[in-house]
Design a protein around this motif. Structure first.
Motif, mmCIF file in Angstrom:
data_model
loop_
_atom_site.group_PDB
_atom_site.id
_atom_site.type_symbol
_atom_site.label_atom_id
_atom_site.label_comp_id
_atom_site.label_asym_id
_atom_site.label_seq_id
_atom_site.Cartn_x
_atom_site.Cartn_y
_atom_site.Cartn_z
ATOM 1 N N GLU A 115 -11.522 -11.203 0.969
ATOM 2 C CA GLU A 115 -10.444 -10.379 0.658
ATOM 3 C C GLU A 115 -11.085 -8.947 0.097
ATOM 4 O O GLU A 115 -10.381 -7.845 -0.119
ATOM 5 C CB GLU A 115 -9.526 -10.783 -0.322
ATOM 6 N N GLY A 116 -12.371 -8.963 -0.273
ATOM 7 C CA GLY A 116 -13.049 -7.790 -0.783
ATOM 8 C C GLY A 116 -13.501 -7.997 -2.123
ATOM 9 O O GLY A 116 -13.883 -9.304 -2.571
ATOM 10 N N SER A 117 -14.120 -7.088 -2.730
ATOM 11 C CA SER A 117 -14.812 -7.359 -4.007
ATOM 12 C C SER A 117 -13.921 -7.433 -5.376
ATOM 13 O O SER A 117 -14.553 -7.640 -6.211
ATOM 14 C CB SER A 117 -15.723 -6.111 -4.322
ATOM 15 N N GLU A 118 -12.524 -7.225 -5.201
ATOM 16 C CA GLU A 118 -11.655 -7.371 -6.122
ATOM 17 C C GLU A 118 -10.350 -8.083 -5.864
ATOM 18 O O GLU A 118 -9.722 -7.797 -4.654
ATOM 19 C CB GLU A 118 -11.106 -5.893 -6.620
ATOM 20 N N VAL A 119 -10.144 -8.971 -6.417
ATOM 21 C CA VAL A 119 -8.939 -9.808 -6.211
ATOM 22 C C VAL A 119 -7.891 -10.086 -7.477
ATOM 23 O O VAL A 119 -8.490 -9.826 -8.447
ATOM 24 C CB VAL A 119 -9.220 -11.280 -5.644
ATOM 25 N N THR A 120 -6.634 -10.269 -7.268
ATOM 26 C CA THR A 120 -6.057 -10.228 -8.431
ATOM 27 C C THR A 120 -5.840 -11.710 -9.056
ATOM 28 O O THR A 120 -6.293 -12.700 -7.791
ATOM 29 C CB THR A 120 -4.308 -9.936 -8.025
ATOM 30 N N SER A 121 -5.419 -11.908 -10.118
ATOM 31 C CA SER A 121 -5.496 -13.505 -10.678
ATOM 32 C C SER A 121 -4.313 -14.254 -9.642
ATOM 33 O O SER A 121 -4.496 -15.397 -9.616
ATOM 34 C CB SER A 121 -5.270 -13.520 -12.186
ATOM 35 N N ALA A 122 -3.173 -13.473 -9.278
ATOM 36 C CA ALA A 122 -2.337 -14.071 -8.610
ATOM 37 C C ALA A 122 -2.774 -14.764 -7.079
ATOM 38 O O ALA A 122 -2.442 -15.994 -7.062
ATOM 39 C CB ALA A 122 -1.240 -13.305 -8.346
ATOM 40 N N LEU A 123 -3.817 -14.027 -6.762
ATOM 41 C CA LEU A 123 -4.255 -14.273 -5.279
ATOM 42 C C LEU A 123 -5.222 -15.645 -5.579
ATOM 43 O O LEU A 123 -5.088 -16.506 -4.932
ATOM 44 C CB LEU A 123 -5.003 -13.330 -4.823
ATOM 45 N N VAL A 124 -6.029 -15.544 -6.699
ATOM 46 C CA VAL A 124 -6.852 -16.618 -7.014
ATOM 47 C C VAL A 124 -5.916 -18.094 -7.150
ATOM 48 O O VAL A 124 -6.049 -18.999 -6.471
ATOM 49 C CB VAL A 124 -7.739 -16.385 -8.402
ATOM 50 N N GLY A 125 -4.983 -17.861 -7.852
ATOM 51 C CA GLY A 125 -3.900 -19.050 -8.224
ATOM 52 C C GLY A 125 -3.628 -19.502 -6.804
ATOM 53 O O GLY A 125 -3.339 -20.520 -6.551
ATOM 54 N N ALA A 126 -2.986 -18.572 -6.103
ATOM 55 C CA ALA A 126 -2.578 -18.783 -4.702
ATOM 56 C C ALA A 126 -3.213 -19.616 -3.713
ATOM 57 O O ALA A 126 -2.899 -20.624 -3.064
ATOM 58 C CB ALA A 126 -1.845 -17.568 -3.922
ATOM 59 N N ALA A 127 -4.584 -19.196 -3.958
ATOM 60 C CA ALA A 127 -5.636 -19.561 -2.817
ATOM 61 C C ALA A 127 -5.827 -21.091 -3.503
ATOM 62 O O ALA A 127 -6.092 -21.914 -2.654
ATOM 63 C CB ALA A 127 -6.856 -18.854 -2.934
ATOM 64 N N VAL A 128 -6.050 -21.452 -4.748
ATOM 65 C CA VAL A 128 -6.311 -22.788 -5.421
ATOM 66 C C VAL A 128 -4.984 -23.686 -4.668
ATOM 67 O O VAL A 128 -5.178 -24.874 -4.340
ATOM 68 C CB VAL A 128 -6.531 -22.556 -6.602
ATOM 69 N N LEU A 129 -3.742 -23.311 -5.007
ATOM 70 C CA LEU A 129 -2.585 -23.982 -4.618
ATOM 71 C C LEU A 129 -2.605 -24.452 -3.158
ATOM 72 O O LEU A 129 -2.268 -25.613 -2.693
ATOM 73 C CB LEU A 129 -1.453 -23.362 -5.219
#
Ligand code: ZN
Length: 156
Positions: free
Chosen positions: A98-112
């Motif tokens: 996704e690039g060098s910066e991701v949102t914490s929401a994206l991190v959570g969604a990726a885990v889920l």
């Protein structure tokens, strides 16, 4: 560095050079206690991936945080350490695309996304925590609370 021969922590570096195409530094050390020479490798932590939190703060991405969160959610579930590791590695790889910066929401969604396929109970536990989480360090704490509530004492 602890000397492998006598466990002394006093040493001097006698030689430093780059290794692994420059991503590591190989150091030749000499124990000041017993004179034994040994080699250490230092690696720079993989750089570049930053998590943008809802608060606007930025933090370096840490795979270990994902693993701690998933591990806590997977408590008493048939989810092995290799699966947790694999999931965290998958998540990191996907986020790096996704690039060098991701949102914490994206991190959570990726885990889920990945948890759903792995174990439903773990998924639900993680999701309930994730809904309220504002940053990755929050979810560790909150999952800690959740698993405390969940815990069934032996003999209870
Ligand atoms: Zn020594």
């Amino acid at each position: 560095m602890r000397c492998p021969a006598c466990s002394s922590l006093d040493d001097k570096v006698v030689d430093s050079r780059l290794a692994d195409d420059g991503v590591a530094i190989r150091r030749r050390r000499e124990c000041l206690e017993c004179g034994r020479r040994f080699t250490t490798f230092e690696r720079v932590e993989e750089v570049g991936l930053v998590v943008l939190k809802r608060s606007g703060l930025r933090q370096p991405f840490r795979r270990e945080k994902i693993m701690a969160g998933v591990r806590a959610a997977a408590k008493n579930r048939p989810v092995g350490p290799e699966q947790v590791e694999g999931l965290a590695a998958d998540v990191e790889e996907a986020l790096r695309l996704e690039g060098s910066e991701v949102t914490s929401a994206l991190v959570g969604a990726a885990v889920l996304d990945r948890l759903r396929a792995l174990d439903e109970v773990t998924y639900v536990r993680f999701a309930s925590v994730y809904k309220g989480f504002a940053d990755p360090s929050d979810f560790e704490r909150e999952i800690g609370l959740l698993t405390k509530v969940d815990r069934v004492e032996p003999g209870a």
